[in-house]
Structures are given as structure tokens and as C-alpha cells.
Design an enzyme around this catalytic site. Sequence first.
Site, PDB file in Angstrom:
ATOM      1  N   MET A 157       5.138   0.341   6.589  1.00 49.06           N
ATOM      2  CA  MET A 157       5.054  -0.719   5.592  1.00 49.06           C
ATOM      3  C   MET A 157       6.375  -0.827   4.840  1.00 49.06           C
ATOM      4  O   MET A 157       6.968   0.175   4.458  1.00 49.06           O
ATOM      5  CB  MET A 157       3.910  -0.448   4.620  1.00 49.06           C
ATOM      6  CG  MET A 157       2.549  -0.639   5.231  1.00 49.06           C
ATOM      7  SD  MET A 157       1.233  -0.594   3.989  1.00 49.06           S
ATOM      8  CE  MET A 157      -0.182  -0.976   5.030  1.00 49.06           C
ATOM      9  N   VAL A 213       3.307   5.108   4.857  1.00 42.63           N
ATOM     10  CA  VAL A 213       2.059   4.394   5.139  1.00 42.63           C
ATOM     11  C   VAL A 213       2.367   3.346   6.198  1.00 42.63           C
ATOM     12  O   VAL A 213       3.339   2.592   6.079  1.00 42.63           O
ATOM     13  CB  VAL A 213       1.484   3.740   3.870  1.00 42.63           C
ATOM     14  CG1 VAL A 213       0.222   2.946   4.184  1.00 42.63           C
ATOM     15  CG2 VAL A 213       1.191   4.816   2.823  1.00 42.63           C
ATOM     16  N   HIS A 248       3.688   1.745  -1.632  1.00 46.45           N
ATOM     17  CA  HIS A 248       4.038   2.002  -3.033  1.00 46.45           C
ATOM     18  C   HIS A 248       2.835   2.538  -3.809  1.00 46.45           C
ATOM     19  O   HIS A 248       2.954   3.482  -4.602  1.00 46.45           O
ATOM     20  CB  HIS A 248       4.524   0.721  -3.709  1.00 46.45           C
ATOM     21  CG  HIS A 248       5.786   0.163  -3.148  1.00 46.45           C
ATOM     22  ND1 HIS A 248       5.810  -0.970  -2.373  1.00 46.45           N
ATOM     23  CD2 HIS A 248       7.082   0.574  -3.256  1.00 46.45           C
ATOM     24  CE1 HIS A 248       7.061  -1.242  -2.030  1.00 46.45           C
ATOM     25  NE2 HIS A 248       7.850  -0.326  -2.545  1.00 46.45           N
ATOM     26  N   GLY A 290       9.229   7.499  -1.762  1.00 47.04           N
ATOM     27  CA  GLY A 290       8.649   7.412  -0.429  1.00 47.04           C
ATOM     28  C   GLY A 290       9.543   8.030   0.629  1.00 47.04           C
ATOM     29  O   GLY A 290      10.770   7.922   0.575  1.00 47.04           O
ATOM     30  N   ALA A 301       0.814  -1.218   0.000  1.00 46.80           N
ATOM     31  CA  ALA A 301       0.000   0.000   0.000  1.00 46.80           C
ATOM     32  C   ALA A 301       0.845   1.265   0.000  1.00 46.80           C
ATOM     33  O   ALA A 301       0.425   2.299  -0.534  1.00 46.80           O
ATOM     34  CB  ALA A 301      -0.943  -0.005   1.204  1.00 46.80           C
TER      35      ALA A 301
END
EC number: 6.3.2.1
Length: 281
Positions: free
Chosen positions: A187, A179, A38, A150, A36
Site C-alpha cells: 500500500m 500492509v 498508515h 513504516g 490502511a
Amino acid sequence: MIDTVTDLSRLRGIVADWRRQGLRVALVPTMGNLHAGHFSLVMLARHYADRVVSSVFVNPTQFGPHEDFQRYPRTPEADMRGLENVGCDVLWLPSVETMYPLGTERTVRLFVPCVSDVLEGTFRPGHFEGVCTVVARLFNQVLPDVAVFGKKDYQQLVVIRQMVVDLAFPIEILGGCIVRESDGLAMSSRNQYLSMQQRPQAAEIHRTLIAMRDAVMSGGVHADVEAEAVRRLEAAGFQVDYAVIRLSDLGEPIDGIVISPGIALVAARLGNTRLIDNLEF
């Protein structure tokens, strides 16, 4: 429907056609085994561009000799389905031969000094050299207007931004928010290496980051805050590489001055799994 591309000439033809239509192009580079976090980067890219290319390439030059290149999870079918579901237009799947025509030993390499030498650079020598080299190649292949990375790999984001400035790439670099799982664990593709017993322990990293932030914002001495974070993580079963407070550009802060924007960063091992995380403030 997503278009899966393995030929560089075909990729360039697709992007050239978009350009003729006056469309903005975004790139989301990944190493696959997508989750999630990514997919949130792809969704962010869609806000800033008309078309999105996501690359999946497990880059051998950014892994050290004792790291997990061979066992790094590869899930191409699931990656393709997930990218299609979040509106990615092209999945770019280059081969090692496409990325490194002369081989990984003879290739031109890029290095961003200073910011690449600290933190992750200390524990993973050569890592950012591999990252910069492959990202620059992806930029030249896709020629995006915007690229999204990210913030979990915060130092990587800082390094890439510096490379873009130094080499005058006409590309806007965006950082996508971390996230997290319901217990705060960031994550990561490497979370699947954690055992059932280790998985609840891993969330202690995020709790430690919160404690670090709160202590600094309350006027705590940075060295004391960092030492307490190491003690806390070691008590939870981690082998700590670093737990530090830095300015947002990764410079070292001055004690006694409440810094904002700043960031707390942790890298630690739980068994054989190395986890990194950070918290901006």
C-alpha cells in the site's frame, strides 16, 4: 474525538499536560493521503503509548526538483476521519512557516552520512536530508517517548534510527510492518497514480522480491539474483532503479554466505509512477 491542532504552543501544552499525568506519548509522522498502512502504524503506537499524536505535513524539503510535491495527494478530511477511527488523540497540522520559520532555503539541515548516500540516496539526492530535518523538528515539537515509521520506507527507518542514536534523542523507534493489497502490492499513497492497466502489473514487484529472497536463501550468488530480478521486472514493463540484496543494516553481504536477517529491496518505475518495496528474511 480527535483534537486537530495547528498551533505549536497549543500542541506543547497538550503534551505537557499528558506528561504531568505520567502518560507515555507516541508520534506517527505522515504526509497525509492516509491508507490502511498508515492506520496500522497508529494502532501499533497505541500498544506502546497512552496517547498518540499523528502529524500530517507534506514536507517540501524531501522532494527533488522533478518530483511530485505539487501533485502529491492531499486528503485532510478523510485523513482526520481515518485517524479518529483508529484512536489517534491529536492530529498535528503544522504549516510550512511553523516547520521552517526562516524558509526552506535558510533552515538548518541534518544529514546522516553513509546510509543516506546509497540506494534511494543515489536516485533522490537530498531526500534523506529533508526527511531527517523534518523528523528532528517533529521530535522537538512533540517530545514523544516512541515514534513509529513504516517498514515500506525501509531505508528511511534505518536512517532515522541512526540519527536518533547519533543525536541522543531519548525516543524509541518502532518499525511497522508493510500492509499489502490482496495481490501483494505494498500500500502506498502513490498507487493511485497507476492506470487500470498498470495496477495488475505493479504486483510483479512483490513476486520478484519473493523470488529474490528464495534464491538467496537457497544459496544463490547475490549478483546473479539481482541481475535476474532486474531482467524480470524489465520484462514486466518496469524501468528499474535498483533490485538488491542487503544485510538488515543495508550493508552489502558476502557472496556464498546465506544471510539472515537480510532484506531484498526494489525501486522501479511503471510509467510515471515510482514504486518501492522490500522483503525481509
